[in-house]
Write a protein that holds these residues in place. Sequence first.
Motif, PDB file in Angstrom:
ATOM      1  N   ARG A 147       0.913  -1.147   0.117  1.00 26.16           N
ATOM      2  CA  ARG A 147       0.120   0.045  -0.082  1.00 26.16           C
ATOM      3  C   ARG A 147       1.129   1.277  -0.017  1.00 26.16           C
ATOM      4  NH1 ARG A 147      -3.319  -0.734   4.527  1.00 26.16           N
ATOM      5  NH2 ARG A 147      -2.112   0.487   5.725  1.00 26.16           N
ATOM      6  N   ALA A 148       1.913   1.121   0.594  1.00 21.59           N
ATOM      7  CA  ALA A 148       2.710   2.350   0.835  1.00 21.59           C
ATOM      8  C   ALA A 148       3.290   2.675  -0.768  1.00 21.59           C
ATOM      9  CB  ALA A 148       4.038   2.145   1.818  1.00 21.59           C
ATOM     10  N   ARG A 149       3.711   1.801  -1.225  1.00 24.87           N
ATOM     11  CA  ARG A 149       4.550   2.042  -2.899  1.00 24.87           C
ATOM     12  C   ARG A 149       3.346   2.616  -3.537  1.00 24.87           C
ATOM     13  NH1 ARG A 149       6.908  -3.149  -1.742  1.00 24.87           N
ATOM     14  NH2 ARG A 149       5.168  -4.219  -2.789  1.00 24.87           N
ATOM     15  N   ARG A 150       2.131   2.074  -3.500  1.00 25.11           N
ATOM     16  CA  ARG A 150       0.816   2.643  -4.350  1.00 25.11           C
ATOM     17  C   ARG A 150       0.653   4.016  -3.924  1.00 25.11           C
ATOM     18  NH1 ARG A 150      -2.588  -0.987  -6.828  1.00 25.11           N
ATOM     19  NH2 ARG A 150      -4.303  -0.201  -5.695  1.00 25.11           N
ATOM     20  N   MET A 151       0.529   4.172  -2.570  1.00 25.61           N
ATOM     21  CA  MET A 151       0.300   5.675  -2.215  1.00 25.61           C
ATOM     22  C   MET A 151       1.474   6.505  -2.677  1.00 25.61           C
ATOM     23  SD  MET A 151      -0.569   6.920   1.835  1.00 25.61           S
ATOM     24  CE  MET A 151      -2.014   6.132   1.715  1.00 25.61           C
ATOM     25  N   PHE A 152       2.511   6.172  -2.568  1.00 19.98           N
ATOM     26  CA  PHE A 152       3.552   7.140  -3.086  1.00 19.98           C
ATOM     27  C   PHE A 152       3.583   7.344  -4.521  1.00 19.98           C
ATOM     28  CE2 PHE A 152       6.243   5.348   0.796  1.00 19.98           C
ATOM     29  CZ  PHE A 152       5.413   5.898   1.681  1.00 19.98           C
ATOM     30  N   ASP A 153       3.376   6.177  -4.992  1.00 20.38           N
ATOM     31  CA  ASP A 153       3.158   6.510  -6.565  1.00 20.38           C
ATOM     32  C   ASP A 153       2.077   7.415  -6.849  1.00 20.38           C
ATOM     33  OD1 ASP A 153       5.506   4.940  -7.095  1.00 20.38           O
ATOM     34  OD2 ASP A 153       4.438   3.036  -7.432  1.00 20.38           O
ATOM     35  N   THR A 154       1.037   7.103  -6.400  1.00 19.80           N
ATOM     36  CA  THR A 154      -0.343   7.984  -6.634  1.00 19.80           C
ATOM     37  C   THR A 154       0.064   9.509  -6.304  1.00 19.80           C
ATOM     38  OG1 THR A 154      -1.534   6.192  -6.167  1.00 19.80           O
ATOM     39  CG2 THR A 154      -2.741   8.307  -6.103  1.00 19.80           C
ATOM     40  N   PHE A 155       0.771   9.647  -4.985  1.00 18.13           N
ATOM     41  CA  PHE A 155       1.085  10.876  -4.551  1.00 18.13           C
ATOM     42  C   PHE A 155       1.944  11.765  -5.664  1.00 18.13           C
ATOM     43  CE2 PHE A 155       4.291  13.693  -2.539  1.00 18.13           C
ATOM     44  CZ  PHE A 155       3.500  14.696  -2.343  1.00 18.13           C
ATOM     45  N   THR A 156       2.603  11.112  -6.440  1.00 22.13           N
ATOM     46  CA  THR A 156       3.637  11.742  -7.486  1.00 22.13           C
ATOM     47  C   THR A 156       2.570  12.047  -8.645  1.00 22.13           C
ATOM     48  OG1 THR A 156       5.478  10.530  -6.953  1.00 22.13           O
ATOM     49  CG2 THR A 156       5.439  11.320  -8.936  1.00 22.13           C
ATOM     50  N   VAL A 157       1.873  11.215  -9.100  1.00 18.03           N
ATOM     51  CA  VAL A 157       0.876  11.616  -9.866  1.00 18.03           C
ATOM     52  C   VAL A 157      -0.115  12.762  -9.665  1.00 18.03           C
ATOM     53  CG1 VAL A 157      -1.254  10.626 -11.446  1.00 18.03           C
ATOM     54  CG2 VAL A 157       0.767   9.409 -11.104  1.00 18.03           C
ATOM     55  N   MET A 158      -0.691  12.448  -8.520  1.00 16.30           N
ATOM     56  CA  MET A 158      -1.577  13.493  -7.997  1.00 16.30           C
ATOM     57  C   MET A 158      -0.919  15.006  -7.812  1.00 16.30           C
ATOM     58  SD  MET A 158      -4.850  13.835  -7.162  1.00 16.30           S
ATOM     59  CE  MET A 158      -5.393  12.243  -6.600  1.00 16.30           C
ATOM     60  N   ARG A 159       0.485  15.055  -7.468  1.00 20.16           N
ATOM     61  CA  ARG A 159       1.035  16.197  -7.270  1.00 20.16           C
ATOM     62  C   ARG A 159       1.185  16.724  -8.721  1.00 20.16           C
ATOM     63  NH1 ARG A 159       5.309  19.852  -8.367  1.00 20.16           N
ATOM     64  NH2 ARG A 159       5.489  21.380  -6.566  1.00 20.16           N
ATOM     65  N   GLN A 160       1.401  16.157  -9.708  1.00 22.03           N
ATOM     66  CA  GLN A 160       1.525  16.788 -11.024  1.00 22.03           C
ATOM     67  C   GLN A 160       0.386  17.308 -11.512  1.00 22.03           C
ATOM     68  OE1 GLN A 160       4.242  14.837 -14.006  1.00 22.03           O
ATOM     69  NE2 GLN A 160       4.133  13.319 -12.446  1.00 22.03           N
ATOM     70  N   LEU A 161      -0.982  16.604 -11.455  1.00 19.20           N
ATOM     71  CA  LEU A 161      -1.952  16.997 -11.908  1.00 19.20           C
ATOM     72  C   LEU A 161      -2.558  18.317 -10.794  1.00 19.20           C
ATOM     73  CD1 LEU A 161      -4.105  13.462 -11.849  1.00 19.20           C
ATOM     74  CD2 LEU A 161      -2.964  14.840 -13.720  1.00 19.20           C
ATOM     75  N   HIS A 162      -2.321  18.445  -9.746  1.00 19.20           N
ATOM     76  CA  HIS A 162      -2.784  19.462  -9.114  1.00 19.20           C
ATOM     77  C   HIS A 162      -1.871  20.837  -9.260  1.00 19.20           C
ATOM     78  CE1 HIS A 162      -5.443  18.519  -5.397  1.00 19.20           C
ATOM     79  NE2 HIS A 162      -5.472  17.801  -6.253  1.00 19.20           N
ATOM     80  N   GLU A 163      -0.741  20.513  -9.721  1.00 17.74           N
ATOM     81  CA  GLU A 163       0.146  21.714 -10.216  1.00 17.74           C
ATOM     82  C   GLU A 163      -0.285  22.304 -11.425  1.00 17.74           C
ATOM     83  OE1 GLU A 163       4.884  22.550 -11.000  1.00 17.74           O
ATOM     84  OE2 GLU A 163       4.083  20.801 -11.671  1.00 17.74           O
ATOM     85  N   VAL A 164      -0.778  21.474 -12.357  1.00 15.01           N
ATOM     86  CA  VAL A 164      -1.303  21.984 -13.840  1.00 15.01           C
ATOM     87  C   VAL A 164      -2.753  22.528 -13.359  1.00 15.01           C
ATOM     88  CG1 VAL A 164      -2.446  21.420 -16.034  1.00 15.01           C
ATOM     89  CG2 VAL A 164      -0.350  20.044 -14.752  1.00 15.01           C
TER      90      VAL A 164
END
Length: 282
Positions: A106-123
């Motif tokens: 779950r940790a790996r999936r959460m960290f990978d998801t955070f990386t994606v979400m951060r890019q989306l929120h920046e845009v």
Amino acid sequence: MSRQHSATSDGDDLEEELEADLRADCANCFGLCCVALPFAAGADFAVDKPAGSACHNLAADFRCGIHSRLRAEGYPGCVAFDCFGAGQKVSKLTFGGQDWRGDSARARRMFDTFTVMRQLHEVLRYLTEALRLPAARPIHDELRRARAELWRATLGDVEELLALDVAALRERANTLLLRASELARCVVPGRKPDHRGADLTGARLRGARLAGASLRGASLLAADLTDADLRVADFTGADLRGADLSGADLEGSLFLTQPQLQAANGNEATRLPTGTPRPSHW
């Protein structure tokens, strides 16, 4: 924030929702930036830290143990970082309040998801700013549609988020952001300086006339921009770490984020865009 309400938000409703959700709320995040991201010892961080490993300053309650003295302890990179609200969304919405501890998968999936979400929120942050530019009114409808599409994408489940073609989404949004920038910078008469992607590391630009300039993706690391005219300049993705903005005029500058300002140096004479907080270390 419910998925159902957010997924159907549009216009003024979405504007109000984004106002809150594009601001980092560390109290509702599981310290994701302190764990998911790597640190490299140097000017920005005091130590090396691999991605997926918790910072030794992260407390059991997911708070930073040295938050009030990060710069003094050698962590200015932490002060300059902003997840644009991605941390609390992944923590509380995408993963429903389950944290990363005790489950490595779950940790790996959460960290990978955070990386994606951060890019989306920046845009999303850039698209929201573009919609506030009167000069960009001719493309406001397109900007709204792009923002709504991107916002809906952030509400997907883990599998949907990890399957997104983030590069393609960013590229489509960037096309509109470029047009918005060009429309906004037209208020500056004459030919505008084009330093897009330029390496201006350590450049001596004291008093430079850069009004309406494109500085998108430019490296201004440790550049001397003292007393420079940077009105209505486009700062999308520009690296301002260690840049000296003392006395510079940044009024009306485009897509300038708080992390960029936190990474730079300035003083009381630096003129900032309306409503932009002055970094405490200036």
